[in-house]
Scaffold this motif. Sequence first.
Motif, PDB file in Angstrom:
ATOM      1  N   ARG A  50       0.830  -1.211   0.000  1.00  0.00           N
ATOM      2  CA  ARG A  50       0.000   0.000   0.000  1.00  0.00           C
ATOM      3  C   ARG A  50       0.864   1.260   0.000  1.00  0.00           C
ATOM      4  O   ARG A  50       0.564   2.231  -0.697  1.00  0.00           O
ATOM      5  CB  ARG A  50      -0.930   0.019   1.202  1.00  0.00           C
ATOM      6  CG  ARG A  50      -2.168  -0.838   0.995  1.00  0.00           C
ATOM      7  CD  ARG A  50      -3.136  -0.643   2.123  1.00  0.00           C
ATOM      8  NE  ARG A  50      -2.537  -1.261   3.310  1.00  0.00           N
ATOM      9  CZ  ARG A  50      -3.039  -1.249   4.517  1.00  0.00           C
ATOM     10  NH1 ARG A  50      -4.151  -0.629   4.748  1.00  0.00           N
ATOM     11  NH2 ARG A  50      -2.437  -1.834   5.523  1.00  0.00           N
ATOM     12  N   GLU A  51       1.953   1.252   0.785  1.00  0.00           N
ATOM     13  CA  GLU A  51       2.844   2.408   0.836  1.00  0.00           C
ATOM     14  C   GLU A  51       3.506   2.650  -0.512  1.00  0.00           C
ATOM     15  O   GLU A  51       3.641   3.787  -0.955  1.00  0.00           O
ATOM     16  CB  GLU A  51       3.909   2.214   1.919  1.00  0.00           C
ATOM     17  CG  GLU A  51       3.372   2.353   3.322  1.00  0.00           C
ATOM     18  CD  GLU A  51       4.403   2.027   4.392  1.00  0.00           C
ATOM     19  OE1 GLU A  51       5.483   1.485   4.057  1.00  0.00           O
ATOM     20  OE2 GLU A  51       4.128   2.310   5.564  1.00  0.00           O
ATOM     21  N   TYR A  56       3.128   5.921  -2.853  1.00  0.00           N
ATOM     22  CA  TYR A  56       4.318   6.649  -3.286  1.00  0.00           C
ATOM     23  C   TYR A  56       4.299   6.827  -4.809  1.00  0.00           C
ATOM     24  O   TYR A  56       4.585   7.912  -5.320  1.00  0.00           O
ATOM     25  CB  TYR A  56       5.580   5.901  -2.852  1.00  0.00           C
ATOM     26  CG  TYR A  56       6.853   6.530  -3.353  1.00  0.00           C
ATOM     27  CD1 TYR A  56       7.326   7.711  -2.785  1.00  0.00           C
ATOM     28  CD2 TYR A  56       7.577   5.970  -4.396  1.00  0.00           C
ATOM     29  CE1 TYR A  56       8.490   8.310  -3.239  1.00  0.00           C
ATOM     30  CE2 TYR A  56       8.738   6.558  -4.868  1.00  0.00           C
ATOM     31  CZ  TYR A  56       9.187   7.731  -4.285  1.00  0.00           C
ATOM     32  OH  TYR A  56      10.323   8.322  -4.743  1.00  0.00           O
TER      33      TYR A  56
END
Length: 196
Positions: free
Chosen positions: A108-109, A113
């Motif tokens: 998810r990060e 990003y």
Amino acid sequence: MIEEYLLENYHKKTFKEMAKDLNLSTKTVNDYVRKLVLEGKMEGKSKYWNKKEEKYLKENMYNYTIKELAEKFNVTQLQMRKKIYYMQKKAGRQNKKHKDKEQEIAKREEEAYKRMINQKKDKGIGDKVFDYPLVKGKKYKVVKLALRKGQVKVNETFKGELIQITDDFFVLKNKNYSECFLKKDYLLGEIEIREV
């Protein structure tokens, strides 16, 4: 009575036998023995580790040799190897347990990003165009309105003659010094321009 019995029979009988003689559970006998060992009233067959010792060992097991750690905790090198082995095994189980969740969070990060770096870098200006009619040689007053995080709220002003205009900024000069201002700051509402 229980302590005296345990001190006398600890090295002679098993926990199960002592529990039967005392009419207690094996766990209760183990808890009594652990307490006596930690208080230093008896020497255990194996080391009973308190939380402080386990924390120290966890933080330092890679900084010292097995021999140094064994001497520090007054155990044999074999006992120290076993303790470290079980601590690493326990940590591995915990890591495996949370591995899927960590991978999901990392995914998810990474997606967030990618979305962020693929956005236009216009700082919220969008299609706005700097349209203030600046003329070289005229005098202007610039008031800084918006504050960034950590700044003290003070409306700073600068008066001066316009000496330069570029695609990104303009420069005002007064008696003492020159200062440049970004056109983006005007578009974002961080500065206000007034003709003097």
